[in-house]
Design an enzyme around this catalytic site. Structure first.
Site, PDB file in Angstrom:
ATOM      1  N   ASN A   8       0.868  -1.182   0.000  1.00  0.00           N
ATOM      2  CA  ASN A   8       0.000   0.000   0.000  1.00  0.00           C
ATOM      3  C   ASN A   8       0.903   1.230   0.000  1.00  0.00           C
ATOM      4  O   ASN A   8       1.506   1.555   1.027  1.00  0.00           O
ATOM      5  CB  ASN A   8      -0.888  -0.020   1.255  1.00  0.00           C
ATOM      6  CG  ASN A   8      -1.694   1.260   1.406  1.00  0.00           C
ATOM      7  OD1 ASN A   8      -1.852   2.027   0.446  1.00  0.00           O
ATOM      8  ND2 ASN A   8      -2.209   1.496   2.606  1.00  0.00           N
ATOM      9  N   LYS A  10       0.048   4.207  -0.188  1.00  0.00           N
ATOM     10  CA  LYS A  10      -0.625   5.392   0.386  1.00  0.00           C
ATOM     11  C   LYS A  10      -0.403   6.585  -0.541  1.00  0.00           C
ATOM     12  O   LYS A  10      -0.380   6.413  -1.755  1.00  0.00           O
ATOM     13  CB  LYS A  10      -0.115   5.666   1.805  1.00  0.00           C
ATOM     14  CG  LYS A  10      -0.090   4.425   2.683  1.00  0.00           C
ATOM     15  CD  LYS A  10       0.081   4.752   4.128  1.00  0.00           C
ATOM     16  CE  LYS A  10       0.302   3.474   4.919  1.00  0.00           C
ATOM     17  NZ  LYS A  10       0.122   3.629   6.325  1.00  0.00           N
ATOM     18  N   HIS A  90      -9.569   1.398   4.886  1.00  0.00           N
ATOM     19  CA  HIS A  90      -8.296   1.493   5.614  1.00  0.00           C
ATOM     20  C   HIS A  90      -8.504   2.413   6.820  1.00  0.00           C
ATOM     21  O   HIS A  90      -9.247   3.392   6.739  1.00  0.00           O
ATOM     22  CB  HIS A  90      -7.217   2.053   4.681  1.00  0.00           C
ATOM     23  CG  HIS A  90      -5.840   1.957   5.253  1.00  0.00           C
ATOM     24  ND1 HIS A  90      -5.380   2.841   6.200  1.00  0.00           N
ATOM     25  CD2 HIS A  90      -4.829   1.076   5.035  1.00  0.00           C
ATOM     26  CE1 HIS A  90      -4.137   2.502   6.540  1.00  0.00           C
ATOM     27  NE2 HIS A  90      -3.785   1.435   5.845  1.00  0.00           N
ATOM     28  N   GLU A  92      -6.848   4.692   8.002  1.00  0.00           N
ATOM     29  CA  GLU A  92      -6.560   6.115   7.751  1.00  0.00           C
ATOM     30  C   GLU A  92      -7.768   6.790   7.104  1.00  0.00           C
ATOM     31  O   GLU A  92      -8.048   7.963   7.365  1.00  0.00           O
ATOM     32  CB  GLU A  92      -5.303   6.242   6.872  1.00  0.00           C
ATOM     33  CG  GLU A  92      -4.050   5.923   7.674  1.00  0.00           C
ATOM     34  CD  GLU A  92      -2.857   5.465   6.844  1.00  0.00           C
ATOM     35  OE1 GLU A  92      -2.906   5.567   5.606  1.00  0.00           O
ATOM     36  OE2 GLU A  92      -1.878   4.993   7.452  1.00  0.00           O
ATOM     37  N   GLU A 160      -5.732  -5.056  10.548  1.00  0.00           N
ATOM     38  CA  GLU A 160      -4.677  -4.075  10.775  1.00  0.00           C
ATOM     39  C   GLU A 160      -4.953  -3.319  12.074  1.00  0.00           C
ATOM     40  O   GLU A 160      -5.749  -2.365  12.089  1.00  0.00           O
ATOM     41  CB  GLU A 160      -4.647  -3.056   9.636  1.00  0.00           C
ATOM     42  CG  GLU A 160      -4.362  -3.643   8.278  1.00  0.00           C
ATOM     43  CD  GLU A 160      -3.739  -2.587   7.376  1.00  0.00           C
ATOM     44  OE1 GLU A 160      -2.590  -2.779   6.968  1.00  0.00           O
ATOM     45  OE2 GLU A 160      -4.382  -1.567   7.102  1.00  0.00           O
ATOM     46  N   GLY A 166       2.435   1.884  10.890  1.00  0.00           N
ATOM     47  CA  GLY A 166       3.455   2.930  10.810  1.00  0.00           C
ATOM     48  C   GLY A 166       4.166   3.231  12.114  1.00  0.00           C
ATOM     49  O   GLY A 166       4.836   4.255  12.227  1.00  0.00           O
ATOM     50  N   SER A 205       3.151  -2.564  10.406  1.00  0.00           N
ATOM     51  CA  SER A 205       4.597  -2.652  10.664  1.00  0.00           C
ATOM     52  C   SER A 205       5.208  -3.987  10.267  1.00  0.00           C
ATOM     53  O   SER A 205       6.113  -4.482  10.943  1.00  0.00           O
ATOM     54  CB  SER A 205       4.891  -2.323  12.134  1.00  0.00           C
ATOM     55  OG  SER A 205       4.543  -0.967  12.398  1.00  0.00           O
TER      56      SER A 205
HETATM   57  C1  PEP Z   1      -0.755   0.084   5.964  1.00  0.00           C
HETATM   58  O1  PEP Z   1      -0.598   1.138   5.367  1.00  0.00           O
HETATM   59  O2  PEP Z   1      -1.788  -0.551   5.805  1.00  0.00           O
HETATM   60  C2  PEP Z   1       0.312  -0.390   6.839  1.00  0.00           C
HETATM   61  C3  PEP Z   1       0.166  -1.549   7.403  1.00  0.00           C
HETATM   62  O3  PEP Z   1       1.403   0.431   6.995  1.00  0.00           O
HETATM   63  P1  PEP Z   1       2.813   0.008   7.663  1.00  0.00           P
HETATM   64  O4  PEP Z   1       3.218  -1.314   7.052  1.00  0.00           O
HETATM   65  O5  PEP Z   1       3.746   1.110   7.300  1.00  0.00           O
HETATM   66  O6  PEP Z   1       2.592  -0.121   9.123  1.00  0.00           O
END
Ligand code: PEP
Length: 245
Positions: A8, A10, A90, A92, A160, A166, A205
Site C-alpha cells: 500500500n 498510500k 483502511h 486512515e 490491521e 506505521g 509494521s
Molecule cells: C498500511 O498502510 O496498511 C500499513 C500496514 O502500513 P505500515 O506497514 O507502514 O505499518
C-alpha cells in the site's frame, strides 16, 4: 489457498519511483504467490503497463458507479483500467474521512459488482485493545462491513491494528492468531465452507525482519504492507518470506 502480499503506497511515490514496480516485476515474474501493489490513482495506468504478472490495485473507490462526485473515482473506472483489487476502509480513511462500517460495506459491494476484489480493512485502536475490547470491535466491524450478499470467492480481509500501522509496533503472535482465528470462524459462519479460502491478511509494521514469524501463524494468508513496500529491495524480502511458507 494462494497467499497474497499487498503493498500500500498510500500517498507516496512518483512516476520515477514506478521503477520499483518494474524491478519487482522482473524479480518475481514466476512467483508462487499473488503480489499486488496499490498505488495512488494517478499512477494506476502507468503502473499497470510495467507490472508484468504483478497485480495493480487502488486504495479507495466511491459507492456510486458514476455521477456528480467531484474528485472521486468509481469502482467501474478502476475496473476499466484493469485494476484487480481495491483497498476499502483502511483505518486512515476511517479516521480522516469518517468512513463508517456502513460506507465500507457499500463500497465493498460495488467493488465486487465492478469485478474488483475488495480488501476490507478492520482493526482496533490502542485504547480498545488496552480495554480488552479487541474481539468485540472486530466482531462489530465484520458485521457492519461485510454484506451477506458478498461473493465469498472474491474478497479479502485485512486485519490491521490501528496502533501497529506505521509505528514499528506489532501484536504478539498469540494476539494475531486470536484475531485471525476469530475472523475465520466468523467468515465460516456467515459464508459457509467456502470461507476456508478467504484470504485474511495481517497489516501493521510488517518488515523483512518480522515477516517470516508472522507468516508462520495460523490463518495468516499474507500481509498488507505500507512503508516496507515502497522500495523493491525491502518488499522483496517480505515477498520471499511468504513464498517460502
Ligand atoms: C498500511 O498502510 O496498511 C500499513 C500496514 O502500513 P505500515 O506497514 O507502514 O505499518
Amino acid at each position: 489457498m494462494k497467499k497474497l502480499v499487498v503493498g500500500n503506497w498510500k500517498m507516496n511515490g512518483s512516476i520515477e519511483s514506478l521503477s520499483e514496480i518494474e524491478t519487482l516485476a522482473t524479480r518475481h515474474h514466476d512467483s508462487t504467490i499473488d503480489i499486488l501493489i496499490c498505488v495512488p490513482a494517478p499512477y494506476l495506468v502507468p503502473a499497470k503497463q510495467i507490472a508484468g504478472s504483478l497485480y495493480i490495485g487502488a486504495q479507495d473507490c466511491h459507492t456510486a458507479s458514476q455521477g456528480a462526485y467531484t474528485g472521486d473515482v468509481s469502482a467501474y473506472m478502476l475496473s476499466d483500467i484493469s485494476a484487480s483489487h481495491v483497498i476499502i476502509g483502511h483505518s486512515e480513511r476511517r479516521a480522516a474521512h469518517n468512513e463508517t462500517n456502513t460506507l465500507v460495506r457499500e463500497k465493498a459491494l460495488i467493488a465486487q459488482l465492478a469485478d474488483l476484489c475488495p480488501i476490507i480493512c478492520i482493526g482496533e485502536t490502542l485504547s480498545e485493545r488496552e480495554n480488552e475490547h479487541t474481539l468485540s470491535v472486530i466482531h462489530e466491524q465484520l458485521i457492519g462491513s461485510l454484506d451477506p450478499n458478498l461473493n465469498s470467492s472474491s474478497f479479502v480481509i485485512a486485519y490491521e491494528p490501528v496502533w501497529a500501522i506505521g509505528t514499528g509496533l506489532v501484536p504478539s503472535e498469540t494476539e494475531i492468531e486470536e484475531v485471525h482465528g476469530f475472523c475465520r470462524q466468523y467468515l465460516l459462519e456467515q459464508f459457509g465452507n467456502s470461507a476456508e479460502y478467504i484470504q485474511i491478511l495481517y497489516g501493521g509494521s510488517v518488515k523483512g525482519s518480522n515477516a517470516e514469524r508472522i507468516f508462520a501463524l495460523q490463518n495468516v494468508d499474507g500481509a498488507l504492507v505500507g512503508s516496507a513496500s515502497l522500495l523493491a529491495d525491502d518488499f522483496s524480502v517480505i515477498i520471499e518470506a511468504l513464498e517460502n511458507v
